[in-house]
Design a protein around this motif. Structure first.
Motif, PDB file in Angstrom:
ATOM      1  N   THR A 158       0.873  -1.166   0.000  1.00 55.11           N
ATOM      2  CA  THR A 158       0.000   0.000   0.000  1.00 55.11           C
ATOM      3  C   THR A 158       0.910   1.215   0.000  1.00 55.11           C
ATOM      4  N   TYR A 159       0.934   1.906  -1.128  1.00 53.14           N
ATOM      5  CA  TYR A 159       1.871   3.009  -1.315  1.00 53.14           C
ATOM      6  C   TYR A 159       1.203   4.336  -0.998  1.00 53.14           C
ATOM      7  N   VAL A 185       1.946  -4.520   2.941  1.00 51.91           N
ATOM      8  CA  VAL A 185       3.093  -3.748   3.414  1.00 51.91           C
ATOM      9  C   VAL A 185       2.842  -2.259   3.184  1.00 51.91           C
ATOM     10  N   GLN A 186       2.995  -1.477   4.248  1.00 49.54           N
ATOM     11  CA  GLN A 186       2.884  -0.026   4.133  1.00 49.54           C
ATOM     12  C   GLN A 186       4.190   0.525   3.567  1.00 49.54           C
ATOM     13  N   ASP A 231       5.129   2.784   8.018  1.00 49.61           N
ATOM     14  CA  ASP A 231       3.736   3.182   8.152  1.00 49.61           C
ATOM     15  C   ASP A 231       3.651   4.708   8.075  1.00 49.61           C
ATOM     16  N   PRO A 232       2.859   5.256   7.159  1.00 43.88           N
ATOM     17  CA  PRO A 232       2.853   6.709   6.978  1.00 43.88           C
ATOM     18  C   PRO A 232       2.289   7.474   8.173  1.00 43.88           C
ATOM     19  N   ILE A 233       1.483   6.818   8.999  1.00 44.09           N
ATOM     20  CA  ILE A 233       0.884   7.481  10.150  1.00 44.09           C
ATOM     21  C   ILE A 233       1.760   7.310  11.386  1.00 44.09           C
ATOM     22  N   SER A 243       2.795  -7.314   8.669  1.00 47.88           N
ATOM     23  CA  SER A 243       2.021  -7.178   7.425  1.00 47.88           C
ATOM     24  C   SER A 243       1.277  -8.444   7.036  1.00 47.88           C
ATOM     25  N   TYR A 244       1.932  -9.593   7.204  1.00 45.83           N
ATOM     26  CA  TYR A 244       1.379 -10.844   6.675  1.00 45.83           C
ATOM     27  C   TYR A 244       0.998 -11.859   7.752  1.00 45.83           C
ATOM     28  N   TYR A 245       1.324 -11.580   9.023  1.00 43.17           N
ATOM     29  CA  TYR A 245       0.944 -12.539  10.053  1.00 43.17           C
ATOM     30  C   TYR A 245      -0.067 -11.961  11.035  1.00 43.17           C
TER      31      TYR A 245
END
Length: 612
Positions: A158-159, A185-186, A231-233, A243-245
């Motif tokens: 997620t870009y 993934v951020q 993470d942008p925030i 991300s995946y677990y």
């Protein structure tokens, strides 16, 4: 040394990064049967196992030799990159002495934990050039070119773009059509822009090195402003575990079991080789336990440990296995050979100008560090978000020398200096010659990077070789699975690699002599400004090591080119054993590898699903 203020705030909670309330990891896989067993729960293993478990009708087990982390700041906070203590979620492996360099061994850090290398890497997110992936297709892997991989690069991320006021190269101008908007993934940017970044890009422009606002469309060489897996925030690391677990931890058909090192793959040999399960143990002195697979065993243990497991299980080069008394179930000379890495050297020309603070001030200016820490924990902004520099360069030969053609011509006729394991192995030799022709053809293109310059905005100008011709090896020396394999990267054994790195060091000297960088006051304490090529060579041979990009040791290539897996990642000679990690790369791309590893694993998951 941390001051009292920093010590007090280090334990502050990172709100949205706190652990989820969920079932505990179970430790009862022994004796059980799963549809899929995935070996290694790093980037590749978590991607594949999480995607396979999307089908609620199948069961998936991921076995990890390392531990589950505890949401330590050392992982989550960008400031701590490079500051983690020894052995922090890491294997602690060293190479054999590098006789072609200075005779010393090198530490080669590798992630060990649920999330693997994504827990401890530099967070850089780039893919490399389109032609590097088209070359994978061209050496015999149908469906592995850039156009085939791009949807999977996008699927993983997620870009979130960002605008920096006054930035010389503006990431907001990047091309949204090559980025994902809903992946696990951020991918974004720090909430701080080091002002020296503009000096960096101005220096590149002074030297005629172009810059690109969009490095991840894979079309250019030169200066880049790269995103991070951040993470942008919250400005925290977006690693594979989170991300995946974590988002799917409640799935009852998906089990991650940590502290469980797989020791060998078990086979039914009555019809080719059918993997029936794996043996694992919780430690070197612990009893071996077995878990069974209905459908497939999938190796995702990385480019060092996946070949180790194959060899321990009887799949590999006969001349390696037979002296150890291992029954050869499948003679595959490619296992553990073709090791590639981006050899890297750390070079410091520390900026001395007092005008601008930089990352070195974290260690020498307690007030600056404490204020930065307070800003980070208070608002998720400031210098602590930006420990890794996003401003780097990946120049092509054409961009930095008028001798590119002569360098490439000399490379094609230079001695290969291949490992001794290539002797009397015509498929390995043919595979190397095919790879060399491909790499040299790429490097003649002005848009293909030859090396990387990792600028840290404080006078650190680290260099890494992007398209190596040197080849190394990793092989077992014992039947004990807890004995470290013999890893021999053999950096710079091909003269072309040495020549490119000397050129890169000379480009550093030119960068430091630009008006933009002279303003920052670079120092020459470690490397004289007027160092000769011979003096640079001495520094290079004693300083080069790894960029942590081990790959290509279980290469996806045709058998007659020394391949280990085919284009659907099945190990040759087996019915249901695949490899999905960076070992399957036939040639290492000219980039950092984590974004590539995520994309390749996403594609691998779809390949496996298609066979269900």
């Amino acid at each position: 040394m941390q001051t009292m203020l920093t010590t007090l705030i280090l334990g502050a909670t990172i709100a949205a990064a706190a652990p989820l309330t969920a079932r505990s990891l179970v430790s009862d896989a022994a004796g059980q049967t799963y549809d899929y067993i995935v070996v290694g729960c790093g980037v590749s293993g978590l991607v594949v196992s999480s995607r396979l478990s999307e089908n609620e009708d199948v069961t998936v087990l991921c076995l990890e030799a390392g531990a589950l982390d505890h949401y330590e700041d050392d992982i989550l906070v960008p400031y701590y990159i490079g500051l983690q203590p020894d052995g922090f979620y890491e294997w602690g492996i060293y190479t054999v002495p590098q006789t072609q360099l200075d005779g010393e061994s090198r530490h080669i850090p590798m992630g060990k934990g649920v999330g693997g290398g994504s827990l401890i890497n530099g967070m850089v997110w780039n893919r490399g050039n389109q032609e590097s992936f088209n070359a994978w297709n061209d050496v015999g892997n149908s469906g592995w070119g850039w156009n085939a991989l791009l949807p999977y690069f996008e699927k993983s991320e997620t870009y979130t773009p960002k605008n920096y006021s006054g930035a010389e190269v503006q990431p907001e101008l990047q091309n949204p059509s090559v980025h994902g908007t809903s992946g696990p993934v951020q991918v974004s940017y720090p909430n701080y822009y080091w002002p020296q970044t503009n000096n960096w890009f101005e220096a590149l422009h002074e030297l005629g090195i172009p810059t690109s606002a969009e490095p991840n469309e894979g079309l250019s060489a030169g200066g880049y402003f790269l995103p991070l897996d951040i993470d942008p925030i919250n400005q925290t690391r977006s690693d594979a575990r989170r991300s995946y677990y974590d988002p799917i931890i409640a799935r009852t058909n998906f089990n991650v079991q940590d502290n469980s090192q797989v020791t060998r793959v078990l086979f039914d040999t009555s019809d080719n080789l059918t993997a029936t399960g794996v043996e694992f143990a919780t430690g070197a002195s612990a009893p071996r336990q077995t878990v069974y697979a209905r459908r497939e065993v999938i190796l995702a243990a990385g480019a060092i440990h996946s070949p180790q497991l194959l060899e321990l299980s009887g799949i590999g080069q006969s001349s390696i296995l037979e002296p150890l008394g291992i029954t050869v179930l499948q003679n595959l000379p490619g296992v553990g050979n073709n090791l590639q890495d981006h050899g890297m050297i750390h070079l410091n020309y520390n900026y001395t100008s007092p005008v601008l603070a930089d990352v070195n001030d974290f260690a020498i200016n307690a007030t600056f560090n404490d204020e930065s820490a307070a800003e980070y924990y208070g608002s998720k902004t400031g210098p602590w978000t930006a420990k890794p520099s996003c401003a780097v360069a990946f120049p092509s030969l054409e961009q930095v020398t008028e001798s590119a053609s002569s360098m490439l011509a000399a490379a094609s006729s230079a001695a290969y200096n291949l490992p001794s394991t290539y002797d009397d192995e015509p498929t390995l030799q043919a595979g190397y010659e095919r790879q060399m022709a491909s790499v040299l053809s790429e490097l003649a293109n002005e848009n293909i990077p030859a090396f990387e310059n990792l600028n840290n905005n404080a006078g650190g100008l680290d260099l890494a070789l992007m398209r190596p011709l040197s080849r190394g090896t990793t092989h077992i020396t014992s039947t004990d699975p807890f004995t470290t394999p013999s890893v021999d990267p053999r950096w710079l054994v091909h003269s072309f690699d040495y020549d490119v790195m000397i050129l890169a060091m000379q480009v550093n000297q030119r960068i430091l002599n630009t008006d933009a960088i002279k303003y920052l006051g670079p120092s020459y304490e470690y490397i004289p400004q007027d160092a000769t090529a011979e003096e640079l060579g001495q520094i290079l041979l004693s300083g080069i090591g790894t960029e942590y990009h081990y790959s290509c040791t279980t290469a996806m290539l045709p058998l007659d080119l020394g391949g280990v897996v085919n284009e659907v990642l099945m190990v040759y000679g087996t019915n249901n054993l695949r490899v999905v990690d960076t070992g399957i790369f036939p040639m290492v791309p000219g980039s950092h590898l984590q974004a590539v590893a995520y994309g390749v694993a996403e594609k691998a998951a779809d390949i496996i699903k298609a066979a269900q």
